[in-house]
Structures are given as structure tokens and as C-alpha cells.
Design an enzyme around this catalytic site. Structure first.
Site, mmCIF file in Angstrom:
data_model
loop_
_atom_site.group_PDB
_atom_site.id
_atom_site.type_symbol
_atom_site.label_atom_id
_atom_site.label_comp_id
_atom_site.label_asym_id
_atom_site.label_seq_id
_atom_site.Cartn_x
_atom_site.Cartn_y
_atom_site.Cartn_z
ATOM 1 N N GLY A 1 0.787 -1.238 0.000
ATOM 2 C CA GLY A 1 0.000 0.000 0.000
ATOM 3 C C GLY A 1 0.813 1.278 0.000
ATOM 4 C CE LYS B 1 -9.783 -12.196 -6.047
ATOM 5 N NZ LYS B 1 -8.470 -12.493 -5.512
ATOM 6 C CG HIS C 1 1.713 -1.592 -15.407
ATOM 7 N ND1 HIS C 1 1.390 -2.835 -14.906
ATOM 8 C CD2 HIS C 1 2.695 -1.798 -16.311
ATOM 9 C CE1 HIS C 1 2.140 -3.747 -15.492
ATOM 10 N NE2 HIS C 1 2.937 -3.152 -16.358
ATOM 11 C CD GLU D 1 4.946 2.088 -9.084
ATOM 12 O OE1 GLU D 1 3.977 1.880 -8.341
ATOM 13 O OE2 GLU D 1 5.730 1.181 -9.424
HETATM 14 C C1 GRF Z 1 3.286 -1.035 -7.574
HETATM 15 O O1 GRF Z 1 4.527 -1.308 -8.144
HETATM 16 C C2 GRF Z 1 2.260 -0.787 -8.650
HETATM 17 O O2 GRF Z 1 2.789 -0.195 -9.788
HETATM 18 C C3 GRF Z 1 1.759 -2.170 -8.964
HETATM 19 O O3 GRF Z 1 1.753 -2.835 -7.718
HETATM 20 C C4 GRF Z 1 2.703 -2.241 -6.840
HETATM 21 C C5 GRF Z 1 1.954 -1.843 -5.614
HETATM 22 O O4 GRF Z 1 2.807 -1.321 -4.635
HETATM 23 N N1 GRF Z 1 0.479 -2.135 -9.614
HETATM 24 P P1 GRF Z 1 2.191 -0.652 -3.338
HETATM 25 O O5 GRF Z 1 1.277 -1.707 -2.697
HETATM 26 O O6 GRF Z 1 1.438 0.568 -3.741
HETATM 27 O O7 GRF Z 1 3.365 -0.347 -2.458
#
Ligand code: GRF
Length: 202
Positions: free
Chosen positions: A14, A93, A111, A176
Site C-alpha cells: 500500500g 484482481k 503500472h 509512481e
Molecule cells: C506497484 O509497483 C504498482 O505499480 C503495482 O503494484 C505495486 C503496488 O505497490 N500495480 P504498493 O502496494 O502501492 O506499495
């Protein structure tokens, strides 16, 4: 403009959820996280949500429950709370058509690759194995397929010679957190306009 009510879907750590909550708490984003949904009762992000007094709901999927019935239950929970936007943040999911239709253009995903390269799982490993010199991250609108929806924001990071999957993942994750928060702000401010596959910032 009234604050957008947000539900965040997680399955694990998270960290993206935390980064967005942090921006909301700073007042940068005109929204509030009303609910965190997880398919995994042990998702670490749930602890953080509870510590921050955010309602959590765990939906475990049993084998005899169809994907569409599973997401119907989630839709009812979202509607009961007047949720406007869904943010997928490491939710493992694939959404069914009924929830995508109910929240058309109101579901975002992050992503860890520059889509359309390396969709699906282990995107950072795929990028390393392919030998690309740049990878990155993508925020996109969620449609009926996996990692195919219109792209909102992307950011590139270099892939260095001695990168491991972990090092590259960390470099991408840092970006991200920044682009996901930025995209959520744009969506909450009604600044995104979508024409076909193209997303424009108004
Ligand atoms: C991230 O790398 C995101 O891009 C992918 O899953 C991971 C989730 O990381 N979809 P977090 O749970 O937000 O730390």
C-alpha cells in the site's frame, strides 16, 4: 467543487495508497479516501488505513463465487458510500465488466512499466530481461482488459547496468508515488478529458 469520494483497492504493502493519502492530508488533492478495499485480509496497507481511521473492507473471493458476483458485492458497498472514484494500487484482481461499466473513466491504475510494454505481473523483471535502457511507470484509466486503458501520465527512469529487479523496482516506485498523486489530483479537479484512447489535460 465538492471533494471527490475515493475508494482505494489494495492487496499488499500500500505504498501508493500512503503517498496519495499524504497528498490529501497536505491539501493538494481535492478528494477524501472514504474506504480501502482489499481481497487480502493480511495486506499491510490495511494497518495503515486503520491507523488513519479510514474504513476498511475485506472481500475474500471464494472459488464458487463468480468474478461478476464478487464485484457486484463491492459495487453495492461503493454505492452505499457514494464513492466517486476508484484507485487501484497494487490490487491483484482483474476487475470484471460490471464494475468497469459502473465506474467508466473513474477507475485509475498504476503500472510499473511504460505501457504498452510489459503489461501484467512482474513488469520490472520483464523489463530487465528484455534489456530495455529505460522503463518507468504509467497511470491509466481502467477498461475491460488488463493494463490496456487510456494513458493519463507516464514517467521514464533509466535501467542501469548493475540493476537488480529490486533496485529497478525501487527507482520506479519513487516515481509512481509522484505521478499517481498528480493524476489523482487532475481527476479530482475534473481536468482530464478523454477522446478515444487519448487523455488530455484541460
Ligand atoms: C506497484 O509497483 C504498482 O505499480 C503495482 O503494484 C505495486 C503496488 O505497490 N500495480 P504498493 O502496494 O502501492 O506499495
Amino acid at each position: 467543487m465538492s471533494k471527490k469520494k475515493i475508494a482505494v483497492f489494495i492487496s499488499g504493502r500500500g505504498s501508493n495508497f500512503k503517498a496519495i493519502l499524504n497528498e490529501i492530508n497536505k491539501g493538494t488533492i481535492n478528494g477524501s479516501i472514504e474506504l480501502v478495499i482489499s481481497d487480502n485480509p493480511d495486506a499491510k496497507g490495511l494497518l495503515y488505513a486503520r491507523d488513519n481511521d479510514i474504513e476498511c473492507a475485506v472481500f475474500k473471493k471464494s472459488k464458487d463465487c463468480s468474478r461478476s458476483d464478487y464485484f457486484d458485492k463491492i459495487i453495492s458497498t461503493l454505492r452505499a458510500r457514494d464513492i466517486d472514484l476508484i484507485l487501484l494500487a497494487g490490487f491483484m484482481k482483474v476487475l470484471s465488466g460490471n464494475i468497469v461499466r459502473a465506474y467508466r473513466n473513474r477507475v485509475l491504475n498504476i503500472h510499473p512499466a511504460l505501457l504498452p510494454s510489459f503489461p501484467g505481473e512482474q513488469a520490472q523483471k520483464q523489463a530487465l530481461e528484455y534489456g530495455v535502457k529505460f522503463s518507468g511507470c504509467t497511470v491509466h484509466i481502467v477498461d475491460e482488459s488488463v493494463d490496456t486503458g487510456p494513458i493519463v501520465l507516464q514517467e521514464a527512469v533509466p535501467v542501469l547496468d548493475d540493476d537488480t529487479e529490486e533496485i529497478l523496482s525501487d527507482r520506479i516506485l519513487e516515481r509512481e508515488h509522484i505521478i499517481y498523486s498528480r493524476a489523482v489530483k487532475l481527476l479530482c479537479d475534473d481536468k482530464l478529458s478523454i477522446t478515444g484512447r487519448r487523455v488530455f489535460i484541460k
